[in-house]
Design an enzyme around this catalytic site. Structure first.
Site, PDB file in Angstrom:
ATOM      1  N   HIS A   1     -10.461  38.342 -69.780  1.00  8.99           N
ATOM      2  CA  HIS A   1     -10.612  36.903 -69.514  1.00  8.99           C
ATOM      3  C   HIS A   1     -11.914  36.394 -70.143  1.00  8.99           C
ATOM      4  O   HIS A   1     -11.922  35.448 -70.917  1.00  8.99           O
ATOM      5  CB  HIS A   1     -10.614  36.660 -68.000  1.00  8.99           C
TER       6      HIS A   1
ATOM      7  N   TYR B   1      -6.066  44.995 -63.309  1.00  5.24           N
ATOM      8  CA  TYR B   1      -4.938  44.205 -62.789  1.00  5.24           C
ATOM      9  C   TYR B   1      -3.711  44.176 -63.695  1.00  5.24           C
ATOM     10  O   TYR B   1      -2.782  43.418 -63.449  1.00  5.24           O
ATOM     11  CB  TYR B   1      -5.389  42.775 -62.446  1.00  5.24           C
TER      12      TYR B   1
ATOM     13  N   ARG C   1      -2.788  36.985 -73.357  1.00  6.89           N
ATOM     14  CA  ARG C   1      -4.201  37.267 -73.635  1.00  6.89           C
ATOM     15  C   ARG C   1      -4.337  38.780 -73.765  1.00  6.89           C
ATOM     16  O   ARG C   1      -4.265  39.486 -72.768  1.00  6.89           O
ATOM     17  CB  ARG C   1      -5.066  36.700 -72.505  1.00  6.89           C
TER      18      ARG C   1
HETATM   19  C1  LIG Z   1     -12.309  24.029 -61.047  1.00  7.35           C
HETATM   20  C2  LIG Z   1     -12.553  25.454 -61.383  1.00  7.35           C
HETATM   21  N1  LIG Z   1     -12.192  26.423 -60.514  1.00  7.35           N
HETATM   22  C3  LIG Z   1     -12.406  27.721 -60.823  1.00  7.35           C
HETATM   23  C4  LIG Z   1     -13.016  28.075 -62.002  1.00  7.35           C
HETATM   24  C5  LIG Z   1     -13.249  29.538 -62.343  1.00  7.35           C
HETATM   25  N2  LIG Z   1     -12.347  29.913 -63.461  1.00  7.35           N
HETATM   26  C6  LIG Z   1     -12.784  30.008 -64.720  1.00  7.35           C
HETATM   27  S1  LIG Z   1     -11.564  30.397 -65.782  1.00  7.35           S
HETATM   28  C7  LIG Z   1     -10.411  30.447 -64.556  1.00  7.35           C
HETATM   29  C8  LIG Z   1      -8.972  30.780 -64.842  1.00  7.35           C
HETATM   30  C9  LIG Z   1      -8.326  29.806 -65.759  1.00  7.35           C
HETATM   31  O1  LIG Z   1      -7.040  30.240 -66.091  1.00  7.35           O
HETATM   32  P1  LIG Z   1      -6.159  29.439 -67.101  1.00  7.35           P
HETATM   33  O2  LIG Z   1      -6.199  27.980 -66.801  1.00  7.35           O
HETATM   34  O3  LIG Z   1      -4.819  30.079 -67.135  1.00  7.35           O
HETATM   35  O4  LIG Z   1      -6.894  29.617 -68.519  1.00  7.35           O
HETATM   36  P2  LIG Z   1      -7.270  30.956 -69.294  1.00  7.35           P
HETATM   37  O5  LIG Z   1      -8.605  31.414 -68.776  1.00  7.35           O
HETATM   38  O6  LIG Z   1      -6.189  31.945 -69.060  1.00  7.35           O
HETATM   39  O7  LIG Z   1      -7.365  30.568 -70.712  1.00  7.35           O
HETATM   40  C10 LIG Z   1     -11.000  30.158 -63.324  1.00  7.35           C
HETATM   41  C11 LIG Z   1     -10.269  30.153 -62.050  1.00  7.35           C
HETATM   42  C12 LIG Z   1     -13.412  27.024 -62.866  1.00  7.35           C
HETATM   43  N3  LIG Z   1     -13.984  27.277 -64.046  1.00  7.35           N
HETATM   44  N4  LIG Z   1     -13.153  25.744 -62.556  1.00  7.35           N
END
Ligand SMILES: Cc1ncc(C[n+]2csc(CCOP(=O)(O)OP(=O)(O)O)c2C)c(N)n1
Length: 362
Positions: free
Chosen positions: A262, A271, A258
């Protein structure tokens, strides 16, 4: 074949085109004509231009929030193009290239990030589920749809998208297990962009790769260079074919990065280092395909600029539409949580109205 040659235990990443846009495995190159190659490229450019504009609108305070896709275009477009019209796409929220490849229009995507739920109303005939923000929850839906397809002998394959962070959720294990046991036609497509918000992949799971998680659930898996659109396309195409022929599920890890934040609420400089980001910019998936197309005499600089401009115009028109039509009534937030408003929601709505009256707005 590639799933045997690149069994995750062999710790090899599947690549067809290197960072210079050179084809290093010509025998595995997909059989695509000029038109198909340009379609792939155009979709990646559209993804990038649409993404860049969204970020600008959000920074101008005109869009609610946004999750950037910069650097992940090949993973998204290459995978979605391997699906047939009859197949399902079950997304998380960072899937712009795949949405565009499936025929979702830019104004719908913008409408969603503008804060208007009508952006989730997928047009009739396009088999894409709405955005899923609760991490990994969509994987259960994907397996359910695939199982239904199998029971009804429909031949519909389901590709579901998620990030590296999602593989640490319980939902991931449950969905993978069910898909393995019932041999559902599900493709688990993980965009390993190296981060779950600020948590790097290495702190997220002790597995060496995401692909190796396939072994525990009894399904084929592969790690592909997610910035190589040909490798992504070939790996997903083979998984789709296997699923359609009753061969069950597959886990694909698209190894990517990425390049942006985020979401627009995040500051990635807190970070990770600039050097790391710069190193990944050199692996840019669009530059890579552009070099390939130019070397093959299929694209000129002039044509490339024209393509980008075409998609900038589409993005600008789409956002004009959204600003003219996308306003929502704040009351809707209370009204449409449930079929009938609960007493608490009624109370909150009254409070909100009282607040507006206090400001002389109601
Ligand atoms: C069940 C849940 N826990 C926490 C969150 C908060 N949250 C939003 S995005 C994210 C990280 C997701 O990372 P990843 O699965 O690697 O996808 P990326 O954002 O990198 O595309 C988190 C922890 C959420 N949306 N849903």
């Amino acid at each position: 074949m590639i799933y045997e040659d690149y069994n995750p235990m062999k710790k090899k990443m599947f690549q067809i085109m290197n960072e210079e846009g050179e084809i290093i495995q010509p025998q595995l190159m997909p059989d695509l004509g000029k038109e198909e190659l340009l379609k792939m490229y155009r979709l990646m450019v559209q993804t990038r231009e649409t993404d860049k504009k969204a970020l600008l609108y959000q920074r101008q305070g005109r869009m609610l929030t946004y999750a950037p896709n910069l650097g992940q275009e090949a993973a998204q477009v290459g995978s979605a193009l391997s699906l047939g019209k009859e197949d399902w796409m079950v997304p998380a929220f960072r899937e712009l290239g795949a949405w565009l490849a499936r025929g979702i229009e830019v104004n719908m995507v913008y409408l969603y990030w503008y804060g208007n739920e009508y952006g989730s109303k997928v047009p009739e005939g396009i088999k894409v589920l709405p955005v899923s923000v609760p991490i990994a929850s969509q994987l259960q839906h994907a397996v359910g749809i695939a199982w239904a397809s199998k029971l009804q002998e429909k031949d519909e394959v389901v590709m579901t998208y998620f990030g590296d962070g999602a593989t640490s959720q319980g939902d991931f294990g449950e969905a993978m297990n069910w898909a393995g046991v019932y041999q559902t036609p599900t493709i688990f497509f993980c965009q390993n962009n190296q981060f779950a918000i600020s948590v790097p992949r290495g702190s997220q799971t002790a597995s060496e790769t995401i692909a190796q998680k396939s072994i525990a659930y009894g399904m084929p898996g592969i790690q592909v260079d997610g910035n190589d659109i040909f490798a992504v396309y070939v790996a997903t195409k083979e998984a789709v074919k296997r699923a359609r022929n009753g061969g069950g599920p597959t886990l694909i890890e698209a190894f990517t990065y990425r390049l942006g934040a985020h979401t627009t609420s995040d500051d990635p400089t807190r970070y990770r280092s600039d050097q790391e980001v710069e190193a990944w910019k050199k692996k840019d998936p669009i530059d890579r395909m552009k070099k390939y197309l130019m070397r093959e005499g299929l694209l000129t600089e002039e044509e490339d600029e024209k393509i980008a401009q075409e998609y900038i115009n589409i993005a600008e028109d789409a956002f004009k539409y959204v600003e003219a039509n996308g306003e929502i009534e704040l009351e809707d937030i209370f009204k449409y949580q449930f079929k009938e408003m609960t007493p608490q929601l009624k109370e909150q709505l009254e409070e909100y109205k009282e607040f507006l009256r206090g400001r002389g707005e109601a």
